[in-house]
Design a protein around this motif. Structure first.
Motif, PDB file in Angstrom:
ATOM      1  N   ASP A 188      -1.765   3.997  -5.557  1.00 44.02           N
ATOM      2  CA  ASP A 188      -1.190   5.340  -5.713  1.00 44.02           C
ATOM      3  C   ASP A 188      -0.208   5.664  -4.592  1.00 44.02           C
ATOM      4  N   GLY A 189       0.165   4.634  -3.809  1.00 46.71           N
ATOM      5  CA  GLY A 189       1.100   4.862  -2.713  1.00 46.71           C
ATOM      6  C   GLY A 189       0.472   5.564  -1.521  1.00 46.71           C
ATOM      7  N   GLU A 190      -0.873   5.664  -1.534  1.00 54.07           N
ATOM      8  CA  GLU A 190      -1.613   6.324  -0.445  1.00 54.07           C
ATOM      9  C   GLU A 190      -1.174   7.779  -0.287  1.00 54.07           C
ATOM     10  N   MET A 191      -1.040   8.459  -1.421  1.00 54.22           N
ATOM     11  CA  MET A 191      -0.583   9.845  -1.434  1.00 54.22           C
ATOM     12  C   MET A 191      -1.544  10.793  -0.733  1.00 54.22           C
ATOM     13  N   LEU A 214       2.014  10.451 -10.278  1.00 51.85           N
ATOM     14  CA  LEU A 214       3.454  10.180 -10.311  1.00 51.85           C
ATOM     15  C   LEU A 214       3.785   8.804  -9.742  1.00 51.85           C
ATOM     16  N   ILE A 215       3.237   8.493  -8.568  1.00 49.25           N
ATOM     17  CA  ILE A 215       3.583   7.228  -7.912  1.00 49.25           C
ATOM     18  C   ILE A 215       2.918   6.047  -8.610  1.00 49.25           C
ATOM     19  N   GLY A 220       0.802  -1.222   0.000  1.00 47.10           N
ATOM     20  CA  GLY A 220       0.000   0.000   0.000  1.00 47.10           C
ATOM     21  C   GLY A 220       0.832   1.268   0.000  1.00 47.10           C
ATOM     22  N   SER A 221       1.374   1.645   1.165  1.00 47.89           N
ATOM     23  CA  SER A 221       2.028   2.946   1.278  1.00 47.89           C
ATOM     24  C   SER A 221       3.367   2.982   0.539  1.00 47.89           C
ATOM     25  N   TYR A 222       3.746   4.193   0.144  1.00 41.82           N
ATOM     26  CA  TYR A 222       4.961   4.430  -0.631  1.00 41.82           C
ATOM     27  C   TYR A 222       5.489   5.799  -0.220  1.00 41.82           C
ATOM     28  N   PRO A 223       6.798   6.041  -0.320  1.00 43.33           N
ATOM     29  CA  PRO A 223       7.325   7.342   0.097  1.00 43.33           C
ATOM     30  C   PRO A 223       6.677   8.492  -0.680  1.00 43.33           C
ATOM     31  N   LYS A 224       6.299   9.523   0.041  1.00 39.99           N
ATOM     32  CA  LYS A 224       5.731  10.697  -0.614  1.00 39.99           C
ATOM     33  C   LYS A 224       6.854  11.563  -1.189  1.00 39.99           C
ATOM     34  N   PRO A 225       6.644  12.145  -2.362  1.00 40.14           N
ATOM     35  CA  PRO A 225       7.639  13.084  -2.889  1.00 40.14           C
ATOM     36  C   PRO A 225       7.876  14.218  -1.884  1.00 40.14           C
ATOM     37  N   GLU A 263      -7.916  24.006  -3.463  1.00 41.64           N
ATOM     38  CA  GLU A 263      -7.686  23.706  -4.880  1.00 41.64           C
ATOM     39  C   GLU A 263      -6.213  23.386  -5.140  1.00 41.64           C
ATOM     40  N   ASP A 264      -5.330  24.163  -4.510  1.00 44.00           N
ATOM     41  CA  ASP A 264      -3.895  23.907  -4.669  1.00 44.00           C
ATOM     42  C   ASP A 264      -3.512  22.544  -4.097  1.00 44.00           C
ATOM     43  N   TRP A 265      -4.041  22.228  -2.913  1.00 42.34           N
ATOM     44  CA  TRP A 265      -3.719  20.964  -2.265  1.00 42.34           C
ATOM     45  C   TRP A 265      -4.247  19.781  -3.076  1.00 42.34           C
ATOM     46  N   ASN A 266      -5.462  19.912  -3.602  1.00 44.10           N
ATOM     47  CA  ASN A 266      -6.017  18.836  -4.414  1.00 44.10           C
ATOM     48  C   ASN A 266      -5.180  18.603  -5.673  1.00 44.10           C
ATOM     49  N   GLU A 267      -4.698  19.701  -6.268  1.00 41.67           N
ATOM     50  CA  GLU A 267      -3.844  19.568  -7.455  1.00 41.67           C
ATOM     51  C   GLU A 267      -2.544  18.850  -7.098  1.00 41.67           C
ATOM     52  N   ALA A 268      -1.990  19.196  -5.932  1.00 39.05           N
ATOM     53  CA  ALA A 268      -0.738  18.566  -5.507  1.00 39.05           C
ATOM     54  C   ALA A 268      -0.915  17.069  -5.267  1.00 39.05           C
ATOM     55  N   THR A 269      -1.981  16.688  -4.585  1.00 41.90           N
ATOM     56  CA  THR A 269      -2.189  15.257  -4.316  1.00 41.90           C
ATOM     57  C   THR A 269      -2.537  14.502  -5.594  1.00 41.90           C
ATOM     58  N   ASP A 270      -3.275  15.139  -6.512  1.00 39.23           N
ATOM     59  CA  ASP A 270      -3.528  14.506  -7.813  1.00 39.23           C
ATOM     60  C   ASP A 270      -2.219  14.229  -8.538  1.00 39.23           C
TER      61      ASP A 270
END
Length: 356
Positions: free
Chosen positions: A78-81, A63-64, A26-31, A51-58
């Motif tokens: 998705d690495g549980e981003m 990416l992962i 499941g989990s993976y290192p977050k950028p 909106e900014d935070w949602n874009e970042a997590t998307d």
């Protein structure tokens, strides 16, 4: 011999006759930039909004997910981003929970341990948006990890129920409701994470009843796995074979496979998702080392019942180490498949798959 429930995740262009499904827990290192974005989002002095935070997590989820596919995994996450701690994330989404501040758990680590203050209720979906986004970004099948009801109960303060068992059963009904919505959205692979079972193995009957509630009404083609972290597995085996899941995901590399024999008698009749890389060690195992670990799994189950994964979530590892572990794991699995195709592996007594 085929395993239809597992083989539905076999890529059409799979290179070998044998198939050892590869995935992650499941989990993976977050950028690092996502952690910085979270700091900005939580800082009232910055205009970093929803909106900014949602874009970042998307972006991180894309990416992962792509990183998992680049490593060659058959089933990705998705690495549980979008997730925080594994209990906290769900408690924020379940009616009846509240938070009173962090609790020190060990060293300098803190856990925002929630309290159950009223009867738990299902409100809005927890993971459907996450699943649909990841499935849209992926070209491979997507697995959905969910913290199990026993752990959600055991790792919380119970201020509303007569006992933890009653709370766990109500939570199991909510998990069932969520999985039904995930199935409607297209999910076919769900993993229930119950790390608390490793520390309280005598409660395996409670976990079993929770799982009965969780799978109630689910279609047969939905694959349900159970992940149990490192512990004394002899205290829950063979009882766990009665659990209504297709797969057990077990942390065995961390203990250098000292408990492997536990699962040889009686016969392991479910699928074994074998931990073949140690999630707690920031050193990349060689392909050859991982091949040897995979062969240990073949001492317990035939190839048709074997799934290949890391021991546990890898979020605490350096990201480049996590990636190399996954890439080497996939390469090792393909090499073992080739050896199986060539008849170079003696399966001995385990050559005959268990009856369904």
């Amino acid at each position: 011999m085929t395993n239809e429930n597992r083989d539905q995740f076999r890529p059409e262009d799979h290179p070998n006759d044998h198939f050892l499904l590869t995935t992650v827990v499941g989990s993976y290192p977050k950028p690092k930039w996502l952690n910085r974005a979270k700091e900005l989002y939580e800082d009232d002095d910055h205009e970093f909004d929803d909106e900014d935070w949602n874009e970042a997590t998307d972006d991180a989820a894309r990416l992962i997910t792509a990183e998992h596919e680049r490593a060659g995994l058959d089933v990705v996450v998705d690495g549980e981003m979008r997730r925080t701690e594994m209990v906290e994330f769900f408690a924020h989404r379940i009616e009846g929970y509240e938070f009173n501040g962090p609790v020190k758990v060990w060293g300098h680590n803190y856990f925002d341990k929630p309290s159950v203050v009223s009867e738990v209720e299902y409100d809005e979906s927890w993971l459907v948006d996450e699943y649909e986004f990841t499935a849209g970004a992926a070209t491979r099948p997507v697995k959905v990890p969910i913290t199990g009801p026993y752990t959600l109960a055991n790792w919380s303060f119970n201020e509303a129920y007569s006992d933890e068992e009653a709370l766990a059963y109500d939570l199991a009904d909510l998990v069932n409701e969520e999985i039904e919505k995930l199935v409607e959205a297209g999910a076919r692979y769900v993993q229930i994470d119950e790390p608390a079972l490793a520390t309280t193995p005598d409660d395996h009957a409670i976990v079993g009843e929770c799982l009965e509630r969780i799978v109630d009404g689910l279609p047969e083609d939905v694959r349900v796995g159970l992940h149990v972290c490192y512990g004394d597995y002899s205290r829950i085996y063979p009882e766990i074979l009665e659990f209504p899941v297709q797969e057990f995901d077990l942390e065995l590399a961390n203990g250098d496979y000292e408990q492997l024999d536990v699962f040889k008698d009686p016969e392991f009749t479910k699928d074994l998702a074998l931990g073949v890389t140690d999630a707690h060690v920031a050193e990349v195992e060689s392909v050859e080392e991982i091949e040897a670990n995979i062969r240990k799994g073949l001492e317990v189950v035939p190839p048709e019942q074997l799934v290949i994964s890391p021991d546990c979530g890898v979020k605490l590892l350096p990201r480049e180490v996590a990636y190399e572990k996954m890439a080497n794991m996939v390469e090792a699995a393909r090499n073992v498949e080739e050896d199986l195709d060539a008849g170079e592996i003696d399966l001995g007594e385990r050559a005959t798959p268990a009856d369904d």
